[in-house]
Design an enzyme around this catalytic site. Structure first.
Site, mmCIF file in Angstrom:
data_model
loop_
_atom_site.group_PDB
_atom_site.id
_atom_site.type_symbol
_atom_site.label_atom_id
_atom_site.label_comp_id
_atom_site.label_asym_id
_atom_site.label_seq_id
_atom_site.Cartn_x
_atom_site.Cartn_y
_atom_site.Cartn_z
ATOM 1 N N ASP A 92 1.059 -0.990 -0.055
ATOM 2 C CA ASP A 92 -0.306 0.088 0.609
ATOM 3 C C ASP A 92 0.768 1.044 -0.315
ATOM 4 O OD1 ASP A 92 -1.683 -1.484 0.545
ATOM 5 O OD2 ASP A 92 -3.022 -0.888 2.124
ATOM 6 N N HIS A 104 -6.631 3.190 -4.358
ATOM 7 C CA HIS A 104 -6.341 3.529 -2.484
ATOM 8 C C HIS A 104 -6.684 4.477 -2.380
ATOM 9 C CE1 HIS A 104 -5.088 2.350 1.490
ATOM 10 N NE2 HIS A 104 -3.437 3.165 1.348
ATOM 11 N N HIS A 128 -5.762 9.061 0.013
ATOM 12 C CA HIS A 128 -5.562 8.736 1.909
ATOM 13 C C HIS A 128 -5.624 9.802 2.602
ATOM 14 C CE1 HIS A 128 -2.957 6.029 3.875
ATOM 15 N NE2 HIS A 128 -3.374 4.928 3.537
ATOM 16 N N HIS A 147 3.895 -2.223 3.509
ATOM 17 C CA HIS A 147 3.259 -1.003 2.863
ATOM 18 C C HIS A 147 4.808 -0.549 1.963
ATOM 19 C CE1 HIS A 147 0.071 -0.803 6.092
ATOM 20 N NE2 HIS A 147 -0.250 0.215 5.031
HETATM 21 ZN ZN LIG Z 1 -2.736 3.379 2.676
#
Ligand SMILES: [Zn+2]
Length: 394
Positions: A220, A271, A275, A367
């Protein structure tokens, strides 16, 4: 893609309460295409339905021909009824046959209410089973409603939010303020658990694991000019494909990186545009739509591929995430393995949370744009060489 399930139930009852139940929406239309039955349903069909018909017919036959002969005659009569009734009523499919026999048994049970002995016991059993079947139908209806997309889905969720809060206000007005605090507290706890948990299926279906043979790596918060090239090289060295859940603004800032991810055979997921991890859980319908739709447009424009999966920032969905995602053809993906690598500074601790008991079908959350991204991915890939495959088919 479906979550793993060995539940082949034809009835709502075993679909919802039977073992192996996937607890996601979409079961109703899948049911028709499934072969076989849930193992407990098979027992009900093979034993309990015929036994009930036998109990129902043996009474009158015993009255006519005596207890022994009556019970004996009830056996062929039961077999005949079990064969003939579905034929006469042209009830062929297994779900319809389930409903037919449950209705027959329930009608008989209502007539037997208050009777003693076996008949009375069977009567209460069927009434309880019918109540559970109705409850299971309610659960399946709820799940279907949670799949509604666009404006109908948004309106349904606004109602879902407003109606219970209105009821609490009315209760407080009528019976006093303790009702306001008790009701409000209960509603807040419920909505928070649905919204903040990345695993909750109440607001809509979430993919938490795959039915594949391999482990799925998801990364991510990219693309990141430092981490993305290093992660791509690492994945190449291990002959592994991953899903990169990218942030729209970052894709706009580094379009070449996004294209390179696709060129190397990986998939890009949505995503959100910016964010907004602190505010997404309470975003309204228009903000939610902007975050998801704009990100979708950017990724499609830059790479030529429209994402198939959406992941909410830190897994916090809001009331309107699913209607918007459904409308855009996006499946919402969560995870079932994570090591908190976005906040943890020690890669060893992250790996110790992810690696134990890692099994096929697991979805690992990692991540990029963190100081330990490369070390963590390296540690995961070292422990599971060649275990990660292409993104699942949608
Ligand atoms: Zn995220």
């Amino acid at each position: 893609m479906r979550p793993p399930s060995d539940n082949r139930a034809v009835s709502s009852l075993f679909r919802v309460f039977g073992a192996g139940e996937p607890r996601v929406a979409g079961d109703v239309e899948e049911r028709a295409s499934r072969q076989g039955m849930h193992r407990h349903e098979t027992a009900v069909f093979a034993v309990l339905f015929p036994l009930t018909i036998w109990v129902a017919t043996s009474g009158p036959l015993a009255a006519m021909a005596g207890p022994f002969l009556g019970c004996l005659l009830a056996v062929p009569v039961t077999l005949l009824v079990m064969q003939l009734l579905p034929f006469i009523l042209a009830v062929r499919s297994q779900p319809d046959q389930w409903r037919l026999w449950l209705t027959v048994c329930l009608l008989w049970a209502v007539m037997q209410c208050g009777a003693g002995g076996w008949a009375g016991m069977f009567a209460y059993f069927w009434i309880a089973l019918a109540v559970l079947e109705i409850a299971a139908d309610g659960v399946l209806f709820w799940r279907e409603c949670m799949r509604w997309s666009g404006a109908p889905g948004i309106a349904w969720r606004v109602g879902l939010f407003v109606i219970p809060h209105g009821m609490v206000m009315v209760a407080a007005f009528k019976w006093g303020w303790p009702w306001f605090f008790a009701g409000g507290g209960l509603l807040a706890a419920m909505f928070c658990s649905w919204i903040l948990s990345p695993y909750s299926q109440v607001l809509g279906p979430v993919i938490r694991s795959t039915d594949g043979e391999r482990i799925l790596i998801t990364i991510d918060d990219g693309p990141d000019p430092h981490d993305t090239p290093l992660l791509l090289d690492l994945l190449d060295r291990h002959d592994t494909k991953a899903i990169f859940f990218m942030i729209g603004e970052k894709v706009l800032a580094h379009p070449d990186l996004a294209r390179e991810v696709v060129r190397r055979g990986h998939e890009i997921g949505n995503h959100t545009l910016t964010h907004p991890q602190a505010r997404f859980w309470c975003a309204g319908p228009s903000r939610t739509r902007r975050e998801i739709e704009e990100c979708q447009k950017i990724i499609r424009g830059v790479t030529g591929n429209a994402p198939r999966y959406f992941r909410a920032p830190v897994g916090h969905r809001n009331l309107f995430t699913h209607p918007v995602a459904n409308e855009l053809g996006l499946a919402v993906m969560s995870w079932n393995r994570r090591g908190f690598d976005a906040v943890e500074k020690d890669p060893g601790k992250v790996l110790s949370r992810i690696l134990p008991d890692l099994a096929k079908g697991d979805i690992v959350l990692l991540h990029e744009a963190t100081p330990i991204a490369v070390e963590v991915l390296n540690g995961v890939l070292d422990r599971i060489p060649h275990a990660c495959g292409k993104a699942p088919a949608g």
